[in-house]
Write a protein that holds these residues in place. Sequence first.
Motif, short mmCIF file in Angstrom:
data_model
loop_
_atom_site.label_atom_id
_atom_site.label_comp_id
_atom_site.label_asym_id
_atom_site.label_seq_id
_atom_site.Cartn_x
_atom_site.Cartn_y
_atom_site.Cartn_z
N ARG A 257 0.82 -1.21 0.00
CA ARG A 257 0.00 0.00 0.00
C ARG A 257 0.86 1.27 0.00
O ARG A 257 0.34 2.37 -0.06
CB ARG A 257 -0.93 0.00 1.22
CG ARG A 257 -2.05 -1.03 1.14
CD ARG A 257 -2.87 -1.04 2.42
NE ARG A 257 -4.06 -1.85 2.27
CZ ARG A 257 -4.10 -3.18 2.40
NH1 ARG A 257 -2.97 -3.84 2.70
NH2 ARG A 257 -5.22 -3.85 2.25
N PHE A 258 2.16 1.09 0.06
CA PHE A 258 3.10 2.21 0.06
C PHE A 258 3.69 2.43 -1.33
O PHE A 258 4.55 3.27 -1.54
CB PHE A 258 4.23 1.90 1.07
CG PHE A 258 5.10 3.08 1.42
CD1 PHE A 258 4.59 4.16 2.10
CD2 PHE A 258 6.45 3.09 1.08
CE1 PHE A 258 5.39 5.24 2.45
CE2 PHE A 258 7.27 4.16 1.42
CZ PHE A 258 6.73 5.24 2.10
N PHE A 259 3.19 1.68 -2.31
CA PHE A 259 3.82 1.60 -3.62
C PHE A 259 3.93 2.94 -4.33
O PHE A 259 4.95 3.24 -4.96
CB PHE A 259 3.04 0.60 -4.49
CG PHE A 259 3.82 0.11 -5.68
CD1 PHE A 259 4.90 -0.74 -5.52
CD2 PHE A 259 3.48 0.51 -6.96
CE1 PHE A 259 5.62 -1.20 -6.61
CE2 PHE A 259 4.20 0.05 -8.06
CZ PHE A 259 5.27 -0.80 -7.88
N LEU A 260 2.91 3.78 -4.24
CA LEU A 260 2.94 5.06 -4.96
C LEU A 260 4.06 5.97 -4.46
O LEU A 260 4.63 6.75 -5.23
CB LEU A 260 1.60 5.77 -4.84
CG LEU A 260 0.42 5.11 -5.56
CD1 LEU A 260 -0.84 5.91 -5.37
CD2 LEU A 260 0.71 4.93 -7.05
N HIS A 261 4.39 5.87 -3.16
CA HIS A 261 5.48 6.67 -2.61
C HIS A 261 6.80 6.35 -3.32
O HIS A 261 7.67 7.21 -3.47
CB HIS A 261 5.64 6.40 -1.11
CG HIS A 261 4.46 6.82 -0.29
ND1 HIS A 261 4.41 8.02 0.39
CD2 HIS A 261 3.28 6.20 -0.05
CE1 HIS A 261 3.26 8.11 1.02
NE2 HIS A 261 2.55 7.03 0.77
N LEU A 262 6.95 5.09 -3.75
CA LEU A 262 8.21 4.65 -4.36
C LEU A 262 8.39 5.19 -5.77
O LEU A 262 9.51 5.22 -6.28
CB LEU A 262 8.27 3.11 -4.40
CG LEU A 262 7.97 2.39 -3.08
CD1 LEU A 262 8.20 0.90 -3.24
CD2 LEU A 262 8.81 2.95 -1.96
N PHE A 263 7.29 5.60 -6.40
CA PHE A 263 7.40 6.10 -7.77
C PHE A 263 7.23 7.61 -7.85
O PHE A 263 7.19 8.18 -8.93
CB PHE A 263 6.40 5.36 -8.66
CG PHE A 263 6.87 3.98 -9.00
CD1 PHE A 263 7.54 3.72 -10.18
CD2 PHE A 263 6.72 2.94 -8.10
CE1 PHE A 263 8.01 2.46 -10.48
CE2 PHE A 263 7.19 1.67 -8.38
CZ PHE A 263 7.85 1.43 -9.57
N SER A 264 7.15 8.25 -6.69
CA SER A 264 7.17 9.72 -6.65
C SER A 264 8.47 10.22 -6.06
O SER A 264 8.74 11.42 -6.07
CB SER A 264 6.00 10.24 -5.82
OG SER A 264 6.14 9.88 -4.46
N CYS A 265 9.31 9.33 -5.51
CA CYS A 265 10.56 9.73 -4.87
C CYS A 265 11.68 9.87 -5.90
O CYS A 265 11.58 9.36 -7.02
CB CYS A 265 10.96 8.74 -3.78
SG CYS A 265 11.57 7.17 -4.41
N ILE A 266 12.75 10.54 -5.51
CA ILE A 266 13.84 10.87 -6.44
C ILE A 266 14.56 9.63 -6.96
O ILE A 266 15.12 9.66 -8.06
CB ILE A 266 14.85 11.84 -5.76
CG1 ILE A 266 15.61 12.65 -6.83
CG2 ILE A 266 15.80 11.09 -4.82
CD1 ILE A 266 14.74 13.63 -7.57
#
Length: 589
Positions: A257-266
């Motif tokens: 459920r944290f997946f989107l954070h991984l594709f918005s990070c640098i």
Amino acid sequence: MDMIYTHFLRLAASEPLSLKPGEPVRITIENLSSVLCCTPRNVKFILRKLEEQHFIQWKPGRGRGHHSELTLLRSLNDALEFNFTALLSKGKLKEAIELIGSVKIDDLMREKLMATLHQQMGFRSYTETASGQDTLRILRSRQLGDLDPASVYTAFETYLLGQVCSTLITYDADTDTFLPALAHTWECNSDHREWVFYLRKGVRFHDGRVMTSQDVQASLQRLFETNCSSLWLYRDIKQTDVISDHCIRFVLYRANRFFLHLFSCIRMTILPADHDSNQTLIGTGPFQITEMSEEVIKLTAFDAYYGIRPHLDQVHIWFLPEPASHDGYYDLPGTDRLSLPESSHETPHYIDYPALGCQYMLFNFHTPGCHHRLSFRQAMRIIYDPVTLVNELGKNRITPASSFLPWKSAARHWRSASLDDAQTLLEQSGYQGEPYLLSYKKNKDSDVAEWLQQRACQIGLKIELEPFDDYLDVVKTSDAPLILREEILEDDWQYGMIHFFKNQSNTLHEYITPEIQSIFDDVLDEFPRLPHSARTELLEQAEGLLRENGWMLYGCHMNKKAELHQSIYGMQTSEFGFLDISKLWIKNP
């Protein structure tokens, strides 16, 4: 003319010669040959030129081996200031910056030259053409750091990457939601094990090539190939399927459920599939890199940017060499200075940005000593008291910290601690009067280090100081048992905190033991699978372990301040509180 000034500055600044304006000095051609680094024949030519320009008075000695007489007609400071101003007026910023570092000068003159340099920074509008070119100059008192998304560690370089490159989506801190970027939409299945991103069409890299799903796939694969320190966050990805040029699917081993954070990070910056780390960085962002050296990086607005083209045409970021920097003057911690030409009558104003994160102290558990005992660390907790730290040192230290998150710290009831209690704890630790080394950043934390040293001395604890010049803010290993550092979190604070606890190459992991690391691993193992509130609870638990065991001591929260002029519009803070230069525009005075 420039070379004549260079020769004069060498003479005037020479310690062996000890020349003073108006005072004749007996000297030989051989002495001058050594100082001017040239042959005796060239010395005579240089002296003649210096005398013609009224820099010196020269009376040659009669006969071989006889002393001549040299008198300076100008002071070092006068010549330095004149040459410095002349270089700036010709647009030779590189040479002017190098000049400051090439000669030993007094603090007053350094301040004066830095003020002159500051006036050359900020906004410039070049109107040679009908369209004009709006250029912003920024000065940084250190060299440029790593710009590789897989390994970037410093806040300013991460911010720069966000101006040059793009990610699939972006995180909006105000609404705690994700917004489209290179992907215009996305979806996941009911068990959060399959995620699909739909890419914008026609997005171009700075070299003109169109971005496709293959570039996204290669950017992720590159993290594994480079053994990126953040790989733990991507361990759930089982496979990547390129459905089409504009559709890509990620299949996971387990729910995330944290997946989107991984594709918005640098880390998941999208680079061309054939990206060469030895070449200039190519991205899809609002600015492209048109020049990069040790002295300057020049950014130019990318006309084909898929979003809104920047209003500024050029941004030049100059990096001041170490000898020319001045503690606390030009590059105050977290301070940006954007100024207008001296002719402008606009008055400056300021914006404040309380940064997420804090200053803190770590213990080096790889070195022996009393700091392995909890009572010693509890004594240091009192010496490094957050309330007293903020009250006595102030500046941009705004509130005491008991967490990386300012709102968590604010919820605590604070009171000053007593050094008497610290002395009792120090005695219980078995401390025998041996000196303890404290490692800290010279230009950032000198006042804190000296303050700690004085407070420790009051209860008989000897602290010795180990300053180091770390302008890039990267992890620097030290054998010191006490480590003073600062962590600034991303606006996406959950990502920032999990990255702090799980990034294998940061300061925390440099000094804790594998046993301590395994405790955090066990606590945070389920983190990606959980919903937002449960993730928050796990992070609170991890911070609680730091506090209860004294593995890390929280100090204070910091404030970033930007000095601006009222002619600058479109001010928005970007990652880490830096101004988003892609939104700035200037009403030309």
